[in-house]
Design a protein around this motif. Sequence first.
Motif, PDB file in Angstrom:
ATOM      1  N   THR A 121      59.801  44.446   6.323  1.00  0.00           N
ATOM      2  CA  THR A 121      60.741  43.537   6.982  1.00  0.00           C
ATOM      3  C   THR A 121      60.893  43.908   8.450  1.00  0.00           C
ATOM      4  OG1 THR A 121      61.952  43.169   4.924  1.00  0.00           O
ATOM      5  CG2 THR A 121      63.110  42.672   6.974  1.00  0.00           C
ATOM      6  N   ARG A 122      61.004  45.211   8.730  1.00  0.00           N
ATOM      7  CA  ARG A 122      61.114  45.639  10.137  1.00  0.00           C
ATOM      8  C   ARG A 122      59.861  45.271  10.918  1.00  0.00           C
ATOM      9  NH1 ARG A 122      63.622  50.336   7.871  1.00  0.00           N
ATOM     10  NH2 ARG A 122      61.670  51.502   8.052  1.00  0.00           N
ATOM     11  N   ASP A 123      58.706  45.468  10.299  1.00  0.00           N
ATOM     12  CA  ASP A 123      57.449  45.103  10.965  1.00  0.00           C
ATOM     13  C   ASP A 123      57.396  43.604  11.243  1.00  0.00           C
ATOM     14  OD1 ASP A 123      56.764  47.742  10.768  1.00  0.00           O
ATOM     15  OD2 ASP A 123      55.302  47.474   9.150  1.00  0.00           O
ATOM     16  N   TRP A 124      57.835  42.813  10.260  1.00  0.00           N
ATOM     17  CA  TRP A 124      57.856  41.349  10.400  1.00  0.00           C
ATOM     18  C   TRP A 124      58.724  40.953  11.591  1.00  0.00           C
ATOM     19  CZ3 TRP A 124      55.773  37.359   7.244  1.00  0.00           C
ATOM     20  CH2 TRP A 124      56.288  36.075   7.455  1.00  0.00           C
ATOM     21  N   GLU A 125      59.901  41.557  11.686  1.00  0.00           N
ATOM     22  CA  GLU A 125      60.809  41.234  12.783  1.00  0.00           C
ATOM     23  C   GLU A 125      60.208  41.640  14.126  1.00  0.00           C
ATOM     24  OE1 GLU A 125      63.456  39.461  12.698  1.00  0.00           O
ATOM     25  OE2 GLU A 125      63.492  39.244  10.526  1.00  0.00           O
ATOM     26  N   ALA A 126      59.497  42.748  14.167  1.00  0.00           N
ATOM     27  CA  ALA A 126      58.865  43.186  15.409  1.00  0.00           C
ATOM     28  C   ALA A 126      57.784  42.202  15.854  1.00  0.00           C
ATOM     29  CB  ALA A 126      58.260  44.581  15.221  1.00  0.00           C
ATOM     30  N   VAL A 127      57.000  41.719  14.883  1.00  0.00           N
ATOM     31  CA  VAL A 127      55.967  40.728  15.206  1.00  0.00           C
ATOM     32  C   VAL A 127      56.600  39.448  15.721  1.00  0.00           C
ATOM     33  CG1 VAL A 127      54.153  39.271  14.233  1.00  0.00           C
ATOM     34  CG2 VAL A 127      54.272  41.681  13.601  1.00  0.00           C
ATOM     35  N   LYS A 128      57.682  38.998  15.060  1.00  0.00           N
ATOM     36  CA  LYS A 128      58.354  37.779  15.500  1.00  0.00           C
ATOM     37  C   LYS A 128      58.930  37.951  16.900  1.00  0.00           C
ATOM     38  CE  LYS A 128      61.088  36.975  11.951  1.00  0.00           C
ATOM     39  NZ  LYS A 128      62.052  36.232  11.083  1.00  0.00           N
ATOM     40  N   ALA A 129      59.461  39.134  17.192  1.00  0.00           N
ATOM     41  CA  ALA A 129      60.004  39.382  18.530  1.00  0.00           C
ATOM     42  C   ALA A 129      58.896  39.297  19.576  1.00  0.00           C
ATOM     43  CB  ALA A 129      60.673  40.754  18.577  1.00  0.00           C
ATOM     44  N   ALA A 130      57.723  39.832  19.251  1.00  0.00           N
ATOM     45  CA  ALA A 130      56.593  39.762  20.180  1.00  0.00           C
ATOM     46  C   ALA A 130      56.148  38.312  20.381  1.00  0.00           C
ATOM     47  CB  ALA A 130      55.438  40.606  19.650  1.00  0.00           C
ATOM     48  N   GLU A 131      56.170  37.530  19.296  1.00  0.00           N
ATOM     49  CA  GLU A 131      55.800  36.114  19.412  1.00  0.00           C
ATOM     50  C   GLU A 131      56.775  35.364  20.308  1.00  0.00           C
ATOM     51  OE1 GLU A 131      55.712  34.724  15.425  1.00  0.00           O
ATOM     52  OE2 GLU A 131      53.758  35.618  14.965  1.00  0.00           O
ATOM     53  N   ARG A 132      58.080  35.678  20.166  1.00  0.00           N
ATOM     54  CA  ARG A 132      59.068  35.020  21.021  1.00  0.00           C
ATOM     55  C   ARG A 132      58.861  35.395  22.480  1.00  0.00           C
ATOM     56  NH1 ARG A 132      62.373  36.230  16.619  1.00  0.00           N
ATOM     57  NH2 ARG A 132      63.094  38.152  17.571  1.00  0.00           N
ATOM     58  N   ALA A 133      58.544  36.665  22.729  1.00  0.00           N
ATOM     59  CA  ALA A 133      58.307  37.106  24.102  1.00  0.00           C
ATOM     60  C   ALA A 133      57.098  36.392  24.691  1.00  0.00           C
ATOM     61  CB  ALA A 133      58.096  38.617  24.127  1.00  0.00           C
ATOM     62  N   ALA A 134      56.072  36.182  23.856  1.00  0.00           N
ATOM     63  CA  ALA A 134      54.870  35.490  24.334  1.00  0.00           C
ATOM     64  C   ALA A 134      55.156  34.042  24.688  1.00  0.00           C
ATOM     65  CB  ALA A 134      53.772  35.565  23.278  1.00  0.00           C
ATOM     66  N   LYS A 135      56.181  33.461  24.041  1.00  0.00           N
ATOM     67  CA  LYS A 135      56.548  32.079  24.336  1.00  0.00           C
ATOM     68  C   LYS A 135      57.476  31.977  25.545  1.00  0.00           C
ATOM     69  CE  LYS A 135      56.277  30.565  19.502  1.00  0.00           C
ATOM     70  NZ  LYS A 135      57.065  30.113  18.321  1.00  0.00           N
ATOM     71  N   ALA A 136      57.740  33.114  26.186  1.00  0.00           N
ATOM     72  CA  ALA A 136      58.581  33.153  27.391  1.00  0.00           C
ATOM     73  C   ALA A 136      59.999  32.667  27.107  1.00  0.00           C
ATOM     74  CB  ALA A 136      57.960  32.339  28.523  1.00  0.00           C
ATOM     75  N   ARG A 137      60.506  32.975  25.896  1.00  0.00           N
ATOM     76  CA  ARG A 137      61.893  32.669  25.603  1.00  0.00           C
ATOM     77  C   ARG A 137      62.708  33.891  25.989  1.00  0.00           C
ATOM     78  NH1 ARG A 137      60.816  29.630  19.879  1.00  0.00           N
ATOM     79  NH2 ARG A 137      60.826  27.519  20.688  1.00  0.00           N
ATOM     80  N   GLY A 138      63.428  33.786  27.079  1.00  0.00           N
ATOM     81  CA  GLY A 138      64.089  34.947  27.644  1.00  0.00           C
ATOM     82  C   GLY A 138      65.285  35.412  26.862  1.00  0.00           C
ATOM     83  N   GLY A 139      66.091  34.514  26.316  1.00  0.00           N
ATOM     84  CA  GLY A 139      67.322  34.897  25.651  1.00  0.00           C
ATOM     85  C   GLY A 139      67.094  35.407  24.247  1.00  0.00           C
ATOM     86  N   VAL A 140      67.850  36.431  23.861  1.00  0.00           N
ATOM     87  CA  VAL A 140      67.725  37.013  22.535  1.00  0.00           C
ATOM     88  C   VAL A 140      68.007  35.985  21.441  1.00  0.00           C
ATOM     89  CG1 VAL A 140      68.720  38.737  20.969  1.00  0.00           C
ATOM     90  CG2 VAL A 140      68.311  39.317  23.362  1.00  0.00           C
ATOM     91  N   LEU A 141      68.932  35.071  21.707  1.00  0.00           N
ATOM     92  CA  LEU A 141      69.375  34.111  20.697  1.00  0.00           C
ATOM     93  C   LEU A 141      68.724  32.740  20.845  1.00  0.00           C
ATOM     94  CD1 LEU A 141      73.214  34.872  20.894  1.00  0.00           C
ATOM     95  CD2 LEU A 141      71.492  36.036  19.516  1.00  0.00           C
ATOM     96  N   ASP A 142      67.795  32.607  21.776  1.00  0.00           N
ATOM     97  CA  ASP A 142      67.338  31.276  22.185  1.00  0.00           C
ATOM     98  C   ASP A 142      66.768  30.416  21.070  1.00  0.00           C
ATOM     99  OD1 ASP A 142      68.165  31.766  24.700  1.00  0.00           O
ATOM    100  OD2 ASP A 142      66.190  31.813  25.623  1.00  0.00           O
ATOM    101  N   ASP A 143      66.014  30.985  20.134  1.00  0.00           N
ATOM    102  CA  ASP A 143      65.331  30.137  19.158  1.00  0.00           C
ATOM    103  C   ASP A 143      65.897  30.271  17.748  1.00  0.00           C
ATOM    104  OD1 ASP A 143      64.416  32.681  18.757  1.00  0.00           O
ATOM    105  OD2 ASP A 143      62.343  32.120  18.352  1.00  0.00           O
TER     106      ASP A 143
END
Length: 270
Positions: A121-143
Amino acid sequence: MPDDPFPGLAGLDRLRAVMARLRDPEAGCPWDIEQDFASIAPYTIEEAYEVADAIERAAWDELEGELGDLLLQVVYHAQMGEEAGLFNFDSVAQKIADKMVDRHPHVFGEESREKSAEQQTRDWEAVKAAERAAKARGGVLDDVALALPALMRAVKLQKRAARVGFDWPHAGEVLDKIAEEAAELAEARERLSQAEIAEEFGDLLFVMANLARHLRVDPEEALRGANAKFTRRFRAIEAALEAKGKRPEDSDLTEMDALWEAAKRAERAG
């Protein structure tokens, strides 16, 4: 029953052909033709809950049909996406298949499978966080999706904030906050407007959702369980009253509360 309009087609191919015909501007169904993503979205949410309800009730004879209803929603959105030149069913399926491969390197890659579900689960969340960063979504809560049920969205918002350190370290501090919010709500009843009371109540619910997260409890599941328990016990009250030739409206709170306690004792004994 009309003749089969799609002889030779079965399964998903048949369903997609049915949806394409329903949406055909010349020969389709007027209601289906008029729909768009926004108008269909509430049905999609409803069908997902119908699936969850069938599972909750262990209604396995209903689950097949409920899953079909949910699949229809995916096909519906995919058909509209294809008509608009945005995507199609195959691209939707390809995208989720690629995502599952990328997010499971311990199955499809070189990583070891020897890790706990919690670590996964932690690994999954880390991957999702990297995907959000790649989409240039700056805010932690944006999506965090706006259309999620409010209780579920509250938990997701809190999880996101916790990942960057905005969180109480211990559940005891959350309990203290609940007491504080409850006191504010009690005070609000005496002097605030209805809108302000609703705001205080919302604050209390939000902190309750946070406590669920700290206790590793799914609040939606917990509340469904409480709903089921209430329904079960109230039906026991109705049955006990019926045995006396009465209905709830013929009773009073004292009698019904005693029957409620009897139902509780019977459940615990049984």
